[in-house]
Scaffold this active site. Structure first.
Site, PDB file in Angstrom:
ATOM      1  N   ALA A   1       5.787 -35.105 -18.228  1.00 24.79           N
ATOM      2  CA  ALA A   1       6.706 -34.083 -17.740  1.00 24.79           C
ATOM      3  C   ALA A   1       6.739 -34.052 -16.223  1.00 24.79           C
ATOM      4  O   ALA A   1       5.712 -34.134 -15.559  1.00 24.79           O
ATOM      5  CB  ALA A   1       6.287 -32.704 -18.263  1.00 24.79           C
ATOM      6  N   CYS A   2       7.937 -33.887 -15.676  1.00 25.80           N
ATOM      7  CA  CYS A   2       8.110 -33.901 -14.228  1.00 25.80           C
ATOM      8  C   CYS A   2       7.495 -32.690 -13.557  1.00 25.80           C
ATOM      9  O   CYS A   2       6.874 -32.806 -12.509  1.00 25.80           O
ATOM     10  CB  CYS A   2       9.603 -33.971 -13.890  1.00 25.80           C
ATOM     11  N   PHE A   3       7.665 -31.498 -14.128  1.00 28.06           N
ATOM     12  CA  PHE A   3       7.378 -30.279 -13.387  1.00 28.06           C
ATOM     13  C   PHE A   3       5.917 -29.863 -13.427  1.00 28.06           C
ATOM     14  O   PHE A   3       5.587 -28.756 -13.037  1.00 28.06           O
ATOM     15  CB  PHE A   3       8.262 -29.133 -13.899  1.00 28.06           C
ATOM     16  N   ASP A   4       5.004 -30.753 -13.869  1.00 22.54           N
ATOM     17  CA  ASP A   4       3.611 -30.318 -13.873  1.00 22.54           C
ATOM     18  C   ASP A   4       2.934 -30.540 -12.531  1.00 22.54           C
ATOM     19  O   ASP A   4       1.806 -30.126 -12.330  1.00 22.54           O
ATOM     20  CB  ASP A   4       2.814 -30.979 -15.010  1.00 22.54           C
TER      21      ASP A   4
ATOM     22  N   ALA B   1       9.766 -37.171 -17.097  1.00 21.60           N
ATOM     23  CA  ALA B   1      10.788 -36.539 -17.933  1.00 21.60           C
ATOM     24  C   ALA B   1      11.109 -35.123 -17.455  1.00 21.60           C
ATOM     25  O   ALA B   1      10.223 -34.353 -17.089  1.00 21.60           O
ATOM     26  CB  ALA B   1      10.319 -36.500 -19.384  1.00 21.60           C
TER      27      ALA B   1
END
Length: 279
Positions: free
Chosen positions: A150-153, A83
């Site tokens: 989450a995508c940005f982790d 996401a």
């Protein structure tokens, strides 16, 4: 006749989540059919939007009641990944036909090549990003995370990081006889908005994952203390792609057929729960 290093440059500005995703696919269809040239597109979103990856399960990963309460949009991408909250960013897409060198390359190699353009774009903004390769196990371990929705982790095989933190997230698909890679380039970051609408097994897990996210993601504003406009970012990344991939970018507009295709895909797919909630 368009040469492999000549790309159509599109700046389609602000649109709804459904139209943005539909237009990426519409362009892919026409490029793959040989009816449009290789394309670099920049765009933005008319409201904060959660985009989920093709393989994600909405009801497992996203709290739709919180999405609605915040007035956010929710859309499913045709690309994979996790996401993403699209808000204060520049979004890009690169679309080439199946016989283009980028499409003939492996997924990992095409990511690497496109990351060079992204890297040069950040340099134009005064941010010295580096391309991280996770091909080796030692590097993967360095960036291992809790594996949230989450995508940005965490960065992927070839991602852009600054001081060890992810500043861009990209996803790719090969379909319609072409390649589409699109991604979010973080101009600013509001993690509270993202973590409020994702689901977790407990508040403790939410808190742990949020802490890890803060250690893994960063934006241009956080690095430079400057407010970068969409227009400034689009100009910088156009220069970056041209330099990093040795491209000639030719400003253009979408065709009437691409627009009609996008409207059809919006109605039949991207505004339809049978697509958005399909998993």
């Amino acid at each position: 006749m368009w040469q492999p290093n000549q790309f159509r440059l599109l700046d389609t500005g602000v649109h709804s989540a459904a139209y943005n995703m539909a237009l990426d696919e519409a362009i892919l269809m026409r490029v793959g059919a040989g009816e449009a040239p290789p394309t670099l597109r920049f765009y933005a979103w008319d409201r904060p939007t959660i985009s989920i990856g093709y393989f994600q399960r909405v009801d497992r990963d996203v709290d739709r009641s919180r999405v609605n309460a915040r007035g956010f949009s929710l859309v499913r991408r045709m690309t994979g990944g996790r996401a993403v909250l699209h808000d204060k960013e520049l979004t890009y897409s690169v679309i080439v036909p199946g016989d283009h060198p980028l499409a003939k390359a492996s997924v990992v190699e095409s990511y690497r090549q496109l990351s060079q353009g992204l890297c040069e774009g950040f340099i134009e903004l005064g941010v010295h990003a580096e391309v991280v390769s996770l091909a080796q196990e030692s590097e993967r371990a360095k960036y291992a995370t809790l594996g949230s929705a989450a995508c940005f982790d965490s960065p992927s095989w070839y991602e852009l990081v600054v001081e060890g933190k992810k500043i861009a997230g990209s996803a790719q698909v090969r379909a319609h006889n072409g390649l589409l890679q699109h991604g979010a380039l973080l101009l600013d970051l509001e993690p509270d908005d993202l973590f409020d609408v994702l689901t977790f097994r407990s508040e403790a897990e939410r808190s742990r994952t949020r802490k890890e996210f803060d250690e893994r993601a960063i934006s241009v504003r956080q690095l430079t203390s400057r407010e970068i406009t969409y227009e400034q970012a689009a100009a910088a990344f156009a220069k970056g792609f041209a330099k990093g991939l040795d491209l000639e970018l030719i400003p253009h507009a979408i065709s009437a057929q691409e627009h009609q295709d996008a409207l059809h895909l919006m109605e039949e797919k991207y505004t339809n729960d049978s697509w958005t909630l399909r998993r």
